[in-house]
Design a protein around this motif. Structure first.
Motif, PDB file in Angstrom:
ATOM      1  N   PRO A 230      -0.570   6.656  -9.183  1.00 20.41           N
ATOM      2  CA  PRO A 230      -0.675   5.627  -8.154  1.00 20.41           C
ATOM      3  C   PRO A 230      -1.833   5.961  -7.214  1.00 20.41           C
ATOM      4  O   PRO A 230      -2.238   7.120  -7.078  1.00 20.41           O
ATOM      5  CB  PRO A 230       0.665   5.697  -7.420  1.00 20.41           C
ATOM      6  CG  PRO A 230       1.579   6.446  -8.319  1.00 20.41           C
ATOM      7  CD  PRO A 230       0.723   7.307  -9.186  1.00 20.41           C
ATOM      8  N   ARG A 231      -2.362   4.957  -6.577  1.00 23.05           N
ATOM      9  CA  ARG A 231      -3.522   5.117  -5.691  1.00 23.05           C
ATOM     10  C   ARG A 231      -3.269   6.173  -4.614  1.00 23.05           C
ATOM     11  O   ARG A 231      -4.151   6.972  -4.288  1.00 23.05           O
ATOM     12  CB  ARG A 231      -3.847   3.773  -5.063  1.00 23.05           C
ATOM     13  CG  ARG A 231      -5.122   3.779  -4.276  1.00 23.05           C
ATOM     14  CD  ARG A 231      -5.460   2.395  -3.867  1.00 23.05           C
ATOM     15  NE  ARG A 231      -6.161   1.790  -5.000  1.00 23.05           N
ATOM     16  CZ  ARG A 231      -6.972   0.771  -4.919  1.00 23.05           C
ATOM     17  NH1 ARG A 231      -7.150   0.190  -3.761  1.00 23.05           N
ATOM     18  NH2 ARG A 231      -7.579   0.303  -5.969  1.00 23.05           N
ATOM     19  N   GLN A 232      -2.077   6.211  -4.061  1.00 24.49           N
ATOM     20  CA  GLN A 232      -1.740   7.173  -3.011  1.00 24.49           C
ATOM     21  C   GLN A 232      -1.812   8.608  -3.547  1.00 24.49           C
ATOM     22  O   GLN A 232      -2.323   9.498  -2.883  1.00 24.49           O
ATOM     23  CB  GLN A 232      -0.353   6.870  -2.465  1.00 24.49           C
ATOM     24  CG  GLN A 232       0.026   7.704  -1.256  1.00 24.49           C
ATOM     25  CD  GLN A 232       1.387   7.325  -0.724  1.00 24.49           C
ATOM     26  OE1 GLN A 232       2.230   6.840  -1.460  1.00 24.49           O
ATOM     27  NE2 GLN A 232       1.613   7.557   0.549  1.00 24.49           N
ATOM     28  N   HIS A 233      -1.331   8.838  -4.754  1.00 21.90           N
ATOM     29  CA  HIS A 233      -1.370  10.183  -5.336  1.00 21.90           C
ATOM     30  C   HIS A 233      -2.798  10.614  -5.621  1.00 21.90           C
ATOM     31  O   HIS A 233      -3.140  11.782  -5.460  1.00 21.90           O
ATOM     32  CB  HIS A 233      -0.532  10.244  -6.610  1.00 21.90           C
ATOM     33  CG  HIS A 233       0.939  10.198  -6.353  1.00 21.90           C
ATOM     34  ND1 HIS A 233       1.842   9.937  -7.335  1.00 21.90           N
ATOM     35  CD2 HIS A 233       1.674  10.368  -5.225  1.00 21.90           C
ATOM     36  CE1 HIS A 233       3.062   9.955  -6.830  1.00 21.90           C
ATOM     37  NE2 HIS A 233       2.976  10.199  -5.550  1.00 21.90           N
ATOM     38  N   ARG A 234      -3.646   9.677  -6.056  1.00 21.98           N
ATOM     39  CA  ARG A 234      -5.055  10.014  -6.306  1.00 21.98           C
ATOM     40  C   ARG A 234      -5.738  10.424  -5.007  1.00 21.98           C
ATOM     41  O   ARG A 234      -6.529  11.358  -4.993  1.00 21.98           O
ATOM     42  CB  ARG A 234      -5.784   8.833  -6.938  1.00 21.98           C
ATOM     43  CG  ARG A 234      -5.492   8.692  -8.413  1.00 21.98           C
ATOM     44  CD  ARG A 234      -6.326   7.634  -9.013  1.00 21.98           C
ATOM     45  NE  ARG A 234      -5.822   6.354  -8.478  1.00 21.98           N
ATOM     46  CZ  ARG A 234      -6.126   5.179  -8.932  1.00 21.98           C
ATOM     47  NH1 ARG A 234      -6.962   5.058  -9.927  1.00 21.98           N
ATOM     48  NH2 ARG A 234      -5.618   4.081  -8.405  1.00 21.98           N
ATOM     49  N   ALA A 235      -5.430   9.731  -3.905  1.00 21.81           N
ATOM     50  CA  ALA A 235      -6.030  10.064  -2.612  1.00 21.81           C
ATOM     51  C   ALA A 235      -5.608  11.454  -2.161  1.00 21.81           C
ATOM     52  O   ALA A 235      -6.427  12.239  -1.671  1.00 21.81           O
ATOM     53  CB  ALA A 235      -5.649   9.021  -1.566  1.00 21.81           C
ATOM     54  N   VAL A 236      -4.342  11.786  -2.340  1.00 20.25           N
ATOM     55  CA  VAL A 236      -3.845  13.112  -1.961  1.00 20.25           C
ATOM     56  C   VAL A 236      -4.498  14.181  -2.829  1.00 20.25           C
ATOM     57  O   VAL A 236      -4.948  15.215  -2.338  1.00 20.25           O
ATOM     58  CB  VAL A 236      -2.302  13.171  -2.065  1.00 20.25           C
ATOM     59  CG1 VAL A 236      -1.801  14.602  -1.913  1.00 20.25           C
ATOM     60  CG2 VAL A 236      -1.668  12.268  -1.030  1.00 20.25           C
TER      61      VAL A 236
END
Length: 91
Positions: free
Chosen positions: A9-15
């Motif tokens: 998910p986009r949030q996991h990629r950012a982290v």
């Protein structure tokens, strides 16, 4: 498509990207470092006039970071000057 093949998910990629960038930044020398290579060479040259042969960073016996500068003095001998990388003082 298997369960493990789903894109993050986009949030996991950012982290993940944030963690990677922090890891890379930890490899850089700190911006607040007191004395850089050129400054250490200048200090050593002032203490022992002559030609600077080598500048190396290392650890002192008390685990502080120091610069080791080899200087060929005007008298013809090679001197080793040790400069504290934080304070710029000779050791």
């Amino acid at each position: 498509m298997r369960h493990g093949d789903a894109p993050l998910p986009r949030q996991h990629r950012a982290v993940t990207l944030g963690i990677l960038l922090l890891g890379l930044l930890s490899l850089l020398p700190p911006a607040w470092a007191g004395v850089d290579r050129d400054q250490a060479a200048s200090i050593a040259h002032h203490l022992a006039p002559g030609r600077v042969l080598a500048v190396e960073q290392g650890l002192h016996v008390d685990n502080t970071v120091v610069w080791r500068i080899k200087v060929l003095s005007t008298a013809g001998d090679v001197r080793l000057i040790v400069i504290d990388a934080e304070t710029g003082r000779s050791r």
